[in-house]
Design a protein around this motif. Structure first.
Motif, PDB file in Angstrom:
ATOM      1  N   VAL A   1      61.588  57.450  16.934  1.00 28.60           N
ATOM      2  CA  VAL A   1      62.819  56.739  17.269  1.00 28.60           C
ATOM      3  C   VAL A   1      63.303  57.254  18.624  1.00 28.60           C
ATOM      4  CG1 VAL A   1      65.172  56.154  16.555  1.00 28.60           C
ATOM      5  CG2 VAL A   1      63.423  56.612  14.816  1.00 28.60           C
ATOM      6  N   ALA A   2      63.334  56.364  19.599  1.00 23.12           N
ATOM      7  CA  ALA A   2      63.746  56.757  20.951  1.00 23.12           C
ATOM      8  C   ALA A   2      65.233  56.510  21.152  1.00 23.12           C
ATOM      9  CB  ALA A   2      62.944  55.951  21.970  1.00 23.12           C
ATOM     10  N   LEU A   3      65.861  57.431  21.894  1.00 22.97           N
ATOM     11  CA  LEU A   3      67.249  57.240  22.319  1.00 22.97           C
ATOM     12  C   LEU A   3      67.210  57.023  23.826  1.00 22.97           C
ATOM     13  CD1 LEU A   3      68.893  60.313  20.497  1.00 22.97           C
ATOM     14  CD2 LEU A   3      69.074  57.922  19.806  1.00 22.97           C
ATOM     15  N   ALA A   4      67.633  55.851  24.272  1.00 20.16           N
ATOM     16  CA  ALA A   4      67.628  55.570  25.711  1.00 20.16           C
ATOM     17  C   ALA A   4      69.060  55.431  26.192  1.00 20.16           C
ATOM     18  CB  ALA A   4      66.856  54.282  25.986  1.00 20.16           C
ATOM     19  N   ASP A   5      69.292  55.876  27.426  1.00 27.14           N
ATOM     20  CA  ASP A   5      70.625  55.734  28.013  1.00 27.14           C
ATOM     21  C   ASP A   5      70.477  55.693  29.525  1.00 27.14           C
ATOM     22  OD1 ASP A   5      73.295  55.637  28.554  1.00 27.14           O
ATOM     23  OD2 ASP A   5      73.822  57.479  27.471  1.00 27.14           O
ATOM     24  N   ASP A   6      71.075  54.691  30.157  1.00 27.48           N
ATOM     25  CA  ASP A   6      71.055  54.628  31.616  1.00 27.48           C
ATOM     26  C   ASP A   6      72.476  54.705  32.167  1.00 27.48           C
ATOM     27  OD1 ASP A   6      72.101  52.251  30.822  1.00 27.48           O
ATOM     28  OD2 ASP A   6      70.725  50.981  31.973  1.00 27.48           O
ATOM     29  N   GLY A   7      73.375  55.273  31.319  1.00 30.36           N
ATOM     30  CA  GLY A   7      74.776  55.351  31.723  1.00 30.36           C
ATOM     31  C   GLY A   7      75.611  54.248  31.096  1.00 30.36           C
ATOM     32  N   SER A   8      74.946  53.259  30.494  1.00 33.30           N
ATOM     33  CA  SER A   8      75.688  52.149  29.885  1.00 33.30           C
ATOM     34  C   SER A   8      75.869  52.357  28.389  1.00 33.30           C
ATOM     35  CB  SER A   8      74.947  50.832  30.139  1.00 33.30           C
ATOM     36  OG  SER A   8      73.676  50.868  29.510  1.00 33.30           O
ATOM     37  N   GLY A   9      75.455  53.517  27.885  1.00 34.85           N
ATOM     38  CA  GLY A   9      75.558  53.774  26.448  1.00 34.85           C
ATOM     39  C   GLY A   9      74.178  53.867  25.839  1.00 34.85           C
ATOM     40  N   THR A  10      74.132  54.503  24.672  1.00 40.24           N
ATOM     41  CA  THR A  10      72.841  54.759  24.019  1.00 40.24           C
ATOM     42  C   THR A  10      72.330  53.527  23.284  1.00 40.24           C
ATOM     43  OG1 THR A  10      73.365  57.092  23.730  1.00 40.24           O
ATOM     44  CG2 THR A  10      71.709  56.170  22.244  1.00 40.24           C
ATOM     45  N   GLN A  11      71.027  53.320  23.365  1.00 41.70           N
ATOM     46  CA  GLN A  11      70.363  52.317  22.534  1.00 41.70           C
ATOM     47  C   GLN A  11      69.199  53.000  21.828  1.00 41.70           C
ATOM     48  OE1 GLN A  11      71.678  49.413  22.042  1.00 41.70           O
ATOM     49  NE2 GLN A  11      73.211  49.603  23.670  1.00 41.70           N
ATOM     50  N   THR A  12      68.893  52.539  20.638  1.00 48.60           N
ATOM     51  CA  THR A  12      67.787  53.149  19.902  1.00 48.60           C
ATOM     52  C   THR A  12      66.653  52.144  19.719  1.00 48.60           C
ATOM     53  OG1 THR A  12      68.784  52.523  17.783  1.00 48.60           O
ATOM     54  CG2 THR A  12      69.307  54.704  18.611  1.00 48.60           C
ATOM     55  N   GLY A  13      65.464  52.687  19.623  1.00 50.10           N
ATOM     56  CA  GLY A  13      64.295  51.828  19.397  1.00 50.10           C
ATOM     57  C   GLY A  13      63.326  52.537  18.480  1.00 50.10           C
ATOM     58  N   TYR A  14      62.629  51.756  17.692  1.00 52.13           N
ATOM     59  CA  TYR A  14      61.800  52.285  16.622  1.00 52.13           C
ATOM     60  C   TYR A  14      60.363  51.825  16.831  1.00 52.13           C
ATOM     61  CZ  TYR A  14      60.358  52.709  11.668  1.00 52.13           C
ATOM     62  OH  TYR A  14      59.734  53.025  10.497  1.00 52.13           O
ATOM     63  N   GLY A  15      59.427  52.750  16.684  1.00 49.88           N
ATOM     64  CA  GLY A  15      58.020  52.374  16.740  1.00 49.88           C
ATOM     65  C   GLY A  15      57.299  53.017  15.579  1.00 49.88           C
ATOM     66  N   PHE A  16      56.361  52.323  14.985  1.00 47.39           N
ATOM     67  CA  PHE A  16      55.617  52.957  13.904  1.00 47.39           C
ATOM     68  C   PHE A  16      54.261  52.289  13.739  1.00 47.39           C
ATOM     69  CE2 PHE A  16      55.270  50.275  10.126  1.00 47.39           C
ATOM     70  CZ  PHE A  16      56.022  49.197  10.534  1.00 47.39           C
TER      71      PHE A  16
ATOM     72  N   ILE B   1      53.117  53.387  19.145  1.00 51.65           N
ATOM     73  CA  ILE B   1      54.386  53.914  18.627  1.00 51.65           C
ATOM     74  C   ILE B   1      55.366  54.271  19.751  1.00 51.65           C
ATOM     75  CG2 ILE B   1      55.463  55.712  17.219  1.00 51.65           C
ATOM     76  CD1 ILE B   1      52.842  55.754  15.558  1.00 51.65           C
ATOM     77  N   PRO B   2      54.966  55.146  20.702  1.00 50.81           N
ATOM     78  CA  PRO B   2      55.906  55.426  21.803  1.00 50.81           C
ATOM     79  C   PRO B   2      56.223  54.153  22.593  1.00 50.81           C
ATOM     80  CG  PRO B   2      54.050  56.966  21.833  1.00 50.81           C
ATOM     81  CD  PRO B   2      53.713  55.918  20.835  1.00 50.81           C
ATOM     82  N   ARG B   3      55.231  53.315  22.768  1.00 46.45           N
ATOM     83  CA  ARG B   3      55.449  52.078  23.531  1.00 46.45           C
ATOM     84  C   ARG B   3      56.530  51.231  22.863  1.00 46.45           C
ATOM     85  NH1 ARG B   3      50.351  49.428  23.143  1.00 46.45           N
ATOM     86  NH2 ARG B   3      51.215  48.216  21.413  1.00 46.45           N
ATOM     87  N   ASP B   4      56.353  50.970  21.586  1.00 43.87           N
ATOM     88  CA  ASP B   4      57.338  50.132  20.879  1.00 43.87           C
ATOM     89  C   ASP B   4      58.709  50.797  20.850  1.00 43.87           C
ATOM     90  OD1 ASP B   4      55.391  48.300  20.427  1.00 43.87           O
ATOM     91  OD2 ASP B   4      55.153  48.714  18.280  1.00 43.87           O
ATOM     92  N   ALA B   5      58.735  52.100  20.526  1.00 49.28           N
ATOM     93  CA  ALA B   5      60.021  52.795  20.392  1.00 49.28           C
ATOM     94  C   ALA B   5      60.783  52.741  21.711  1.00 49.28           C
ATOM     95  CB  ALA B   5      59.797  54.249  19.968  1.00 49.28           C
ATOM     96  N   VAL B   6      60.082  53.035  22.800  1.00 51.50           N
ATOM     97  CA  VAL B   6      60.753  53.102  24.099  1.00 51.50           C
ATOM     98  C   VAL B   6      61.088  51.695  24.603  1.00 51.50           C
ATOM     99  CG1 VAL B   6      60.511  53.817  26.499  1.00 51.50           C
ATOM    100  CG2 VAL B   6      59.716  55.319  24.646  1.00 51.50           C
ATOM    101  N   ASP B   7      60.133  50.787  24.537  1.00 52.35           N
ATOM    102  CA  ASP B   7      60.408  49.423  25.023  1.00 52.35           C
ATOM    103  C   ASP B   7      61.584  48.802  24.276  1.00 52.35           C
ATOM    104  OD1 ASP B   7      58.281  49.856  26.629  1.00 52.35           O
ATOM    105  OD2 ASP B   7      56.982  48.292  25.779  1.00 52.35           O
ATOM    106  N   ARG B   8      61.622  49.016  22.977  1.00 52.90           N
ATOM    107  CA  ARG B   8      62.689  48.414  22.180  1.00 52.90           C
ATOM    108  C   ARG B   8      64.045  49.015  22.520  1.00 52.90           C
ATOM    109  NH1 ARG B   8      61.824  46.254  17.001  1.00 52.90           N
ATOM    110  NH2 ARG B   8      59.856  45.148  16.890  1.00 52.90           N
TER     111      ARG B   8
END
Lengths: 460, 453
Positions: free
Chosen positions: B183-198, B212-219
């Motif tokens: 489960v990736a946590l992404a933030d570019d200053g606009s707030g956190t978004q999460t993405g899941y890969g499995f 898995i990393p691809r889906d989690a991060v892209d999502r």
């Protein structure tokens, strides 16, 4: 349950190759459930689960194993499996266990002391009452469940604690059929009580509530769509706070920086009308415990006071790392699961406004009388909850029922929009799922107004 | 196939203890699991454990009783049998109460499925830990906007089960499964978004770990800056994961028990058009690629391919022995159990929507504007398979002229399951087998109500 000497030697065995902490959790759970469907007693089911879960902590790593074999050798084997990650040769560590005072005997009517026939009879009464409520009630399922759980916790800090826990619950689900199709509704009170639960809860009334709800829904109009004022009736609306901030205040999300509430203690995170507590010691609610599953006596934890974030909820490992006491929120579904930070009874405390005045103050909005659960992403704060009984508010009056719909919001935003809090209070019985584990919880709140939330209906 | 005499023997022994006038069925389960969770480059938890348990069902004088225990010790097994016997005296008689009999096999030959991989049994724990740590690192490293990895892990299980009843029906099966996630946590200053890969498979070689990393991060990254949008009616494109969840909700409408008890929204619709003509839904546990694949059902009967909807017409319901008899038919081999603690009910194992011929991109390009939904929330609280009401939280992206446009969060999408079946505009060609009882595929629903700002 297990003799102190065996627990002690198991712990010593678990730490024989190093490790900072070891724990043995023993559980013996007996349960009965009965289901009444289509006007007849369909089935009575009993279950027995008995075993131990052992964890060994070394640095940031927890090794865990569980076993249904409670013999000394069975426990040793599990201890070795749990210690798998720790392999250094170290000096043997000797542990002495200090038993906590034995829990007072439960003043309840133990489920196993009650004839099974009486459990089934309750359901027959409920079934008949639901059917008598209306001709359009076409299907009734009444179910009864009890559980008697004995636990024992021993750890390498010397803790040795035991508890005896009893829960009893009844759920009635009704389906009503009309020109518009089928609608279903349920009612399901539960308490940490034995069979005396039914001295205060009338199975027939539970059934009638479920039946009325289903029947009313036949006339329901599609729920509106878009942002509207939302009044949450006392009781059920507590789910909103369970989702909107409860999960986000669990320390496991906090220490991973995976909660919108990380680093915000001392800040105004909610309307000044919001005081939120998690109180595992409160009454005989569905989430009430004398000790948590790590052996710590439960207590009342103030999470938000007058809108200011005061603390998070903690289990043993997370609090240990921070050098602070646990808040007794370490819970586990069974001996087969690792404990983690969980809520118990999560309450928003009452305010001062007459609930009728709250409704009168709304020109057009939604009145939510029963919620069906929800879900949150603690990292973003976005949460949903489903309403299973709701009405339109038109010109300060509760009018037509609306069909089931989801409400969506963002925790930190919605907390600030709590505009009015009533002087009434009620609790709600639920099951909370997290990372694959389900535990009984309650939530509670007074009637209150959220200035606006997005209602996910289908009406234009 | 090597059989395990041990579990089947336990089941047989119990089944043979039936007294005169009694039917006894025993279900015996044994699993062994490993579960690794990592965080911050360290193993957070490592679980190695097994469970075993038994469920005993007794029918006597048309009354049914059930008892279970999480142990295979002789004395516990005896106690469980006695308890089931006692429980049976409290049920009210039902003439249709029944267990599987040889006649219920109905000439169906059990599918030959290879669901067990010896390779998985021999994977050392260190390798499993390494997979989880590598996944976490790869997820973190994939994009500078990933500020953390909320969770990453690997888990596997091997399970064997045996069923035997006093009418002589018996079955033994075993399977392996493994999966990994991040489960990736992404933030570019606009707030956190999460993405899941499995990813999931029957052994490690079958895991598509790179996805898995691809889906989690892209999502997560593609949701950065997501906002609610104004309420409107809009076509919705469901991601395969979401389609799987929707099928899961819909599945209880095909359940013969729900039907008989007046709790299926499809009651009385057999032979009628209930979906768009392109819709075909089958439950096929004999498909070896499905994760729910099973040669036998939970009463010991061979499974089979059951067509539920073809050409948009409702063709049938799913039954176990009891619901089959009660509806004047036979079991469709659709008995399921939630472990050893409950008596067999009815359910799907491998539900799928027949894929179409065009890729997901073609579906998105087929409408001027749509909401692509990558995840939904509140499925259990916002959908009701009895009334058909469907209202869930959604996040994803607007699709304009066939391309992803603005990211969207904090909205709901609503309709009814009945309406959605009729509104399925197209199903893509990307059928994806996923853990759980339904397969995923990209699907276009022509119109839903979106509630936002």
């Amino acid at each position: 349950m297990i003799e102190t000497d065996i627990l002690r030697s198991t712990l010593e065995h678990a730490l024989r190759h190093g490790g900072d902490f070891a724990e043995v959790f023993v559980e013996d759970r007996r349960s009965t459930s009965a289901r009444y469907d289509e006007g007849r007693a369909e089935e009575l089911v009993s279950g027995r689960e008995r075993g131990a879960g052992i964890r060994v902590v070394r640095g940031d790593t927890t090794g865990f194993a569980h076993t249904a074999d409670l013999s000394e050798s069975g426990l040793r084997a599990a201890a070795e499996a749990a210690a798998g990650a720790s392999r250094d040769a170290t000096a043997p560590r000797s542990i002495s266990l200090t038993p906590a005072s034995a829990p007072a005997p439960l003043d309840v009517v133990m489920p196993e002391s009650v004839e099974k026939r009486r459990k089934v009879e309750l359901l027959a009464r409920a079934d008949a009452a639901a059917r008598a409520e209306s001709d359009v009630v076409t299907s009734v399922t009444a179910s009864y469940a009890d559980a008697h759980r004995q636990i024992q916790v021993a750890n390498s800090d010397g803790l040795l604690a035991e508890d005896d826990q009893v829960r009893t619950r009844m759920v009635v689900q009704c389906v009503a059929t009309g020109d518009t199709g089928m609608q279903s509704a349920h009612e399901g009170p539960g308490r940490t009580l034995g069979f005396e639960l039914f001295d205060t809860i009338d199975p027939e009334e539970v059934a009638r509530i479920a039946a009325r709800r289903a029947v009313k829904l036949l006339d329901a109009v599609p729920a509106p769509s878009g942002k509207l004022p939302v009044v949450l009736k006392r009781g059920a609306g507590g789910v909103l706070f369970h989702e909107a901030c409860g999960h986000g205040l669990e320390a496991d999300h906090i220490v991973k920086d995976a909660s919108v509430f990380t680093g915000r203690v001392g800040e105004q995170v909610a309307s000044p009308l919001v005081t939120l507590v998690d109180d595992g010691a409160y009454g005989r609610e569905w989430g009430t415990l004398r000790i948590d599953d790590e052996g710590k006596p439960t207590q009342r934890n103030v999470l938000i006071e007058n809108g200011v974030l005061t603390d998070y909820m903690w289990d043993l490992l997370r609090s240990r790392k921070q050098g602070r006491p646990s808040s007794a929120n370490g819970r586990r579904q069974s001996y087969k699961h690792l404990p983690m930070v969980r809520m118990t009874n999560t309450f928003l405390l009452e305010g001062e406004t007459d609930p009728d005045d709250i409704v009168r103050g709304v020109d057009y909005g939604i009145y939510c009388a029963q919620l069906g659960g929800g879900q949150v992403d603690p990292a973003t704060g976005d949460f949903v909850f489903g309403v299973t009984e709701a009405y339109l508010i038109e010109k300060g009056e509760i009018t037509r029922p609306v069909r089931a719909a989801q409400l969506i919001g963002n925790g930190p935003e919605v907390l600030k929009l709590v505009d009015v809090v009533g002087n009434d209070f009620e609790t709600w019985t639920g099951m909370c799922g997290k990372n694959g584990q389900t535990v009984p919880v309650s939530s509670g709140q007074p009637t209150l107004l959220v200035r606006e939330m997005t209602v996910g209906g289908t009406a234009a | 196939v090597t059989t395990s005499p041990e579990l089947l023997d336990v089941a047989r022994r119990l089944a043979s203890s039936a007294r005169a006038g009694e039917q006894v069925e025993a279900y015996v389960l044994r699993t062994q699991e490993t579960d690794v969770e990592v965080f911050g480059g360290e193993v957070e938890s490592l679980t190695t454990a097994g469970i075993q348990g038994i469920g005993v069902r007794i029918i006597v004088d048309h009354r049914q009783g059930y008892a279970s225990a999480g142990s295979l010790d002789e004395d516990v097994i005896d106690e469980t049998l006695q308890e089931a016997r006692d429980n049976a005296t409290f049920g009210e008689p039902d003439d249709h109460a029944a267990m599987a009999a040889p006649v219920d096999v109905d000439g169906v030959v059990p599918a030959e499925l290879e669901l067990w991989r010896d390779a998985l049994v021999h994977v050392p724990t260190e390798q499993k830990v390494r997979i989880a740590l590598d996944l976490e690192a790869a997820t973190k490293a994939r994009d500078p906007r990933v500020r953390g990895v909320e969770a990453a892990g690997y888990g596997d299980a091997r399970a064997e089960s045996a069923i035997a009843n006093s009418s002589g029906v018996e079955a033994y099966t075993r399977r392996t499964t493994c999966s990994a996630y991040a489960v990736a946590l992404a933030d570019d200053g606009s707030g956190t978004q999460t993405g899941y890969g499995f990813a999931a498979g029957r052994t490690i070689d079958e895991l598509d770990l790179e996805s898995i990393p691809r889906d989690a991060v892209d999502r997560a990254v593609r949701l950065l800056g997501a906002k609610p949008i104004p309420s409107r009616r809009i076509p919705v494109v469901f991601d395969p994961l979401v389609t799987r969840s929707v099928l899961g909700v819909l599945s209880s409408a095909f359940n013969g028990e729900m039907l008989l008890k007046g709790r299926s929204m499809l009651a009385g619709r057999l032979g009628e058009v209930i979906a768009a003509p392109i819709v075909e839904i089958v439950d096929d546990p004999t498909d070896p690629l499905s994760f729910g694949a099973a040669a036998y059902d939970s009463e010991g009967l061979p499974t089979r391919r059951n067509e539920l909807i073809t050409d948009g017409v409702l063709r049938g319901f799913l039954h176990n022995v009891y619901t089959g008899r009660r509806s004047g038919a036979r079991s469709t081999g659709s008995a399921v159990r939630g472990g050893y603690a409950s008596a067999p009910g009815v359910g799907v194992r491998a539900l799928s929507l027949r894929p179409g011929s065009r890729p997901p991109e073609a579906l998105m390009a087929s409408v001027p504007e749509a909401l692509y939904v990558q995840s939904v929330s509140g499925l259990h609280s916002g959908t009701n398979p009895i009334s058909g009401d469907f209202s869930v939280g959604a996040e994803g992206l607007l699709v304009r002229d066939g391309a992803f446009a603005e990211p969207v969060r904090e909205v709901t999408i609503a309709s009814t399951l009945q309406r959605m079946l009729l509104d399925i505009g197209e199903v893509a060609s990307d059928l994806t087998y996923l853990p759980g009882a339904a397969a995923g595929v990209t699907m276009l629903v022509k119109e839903m109500s979106l509630s936002g700002v």
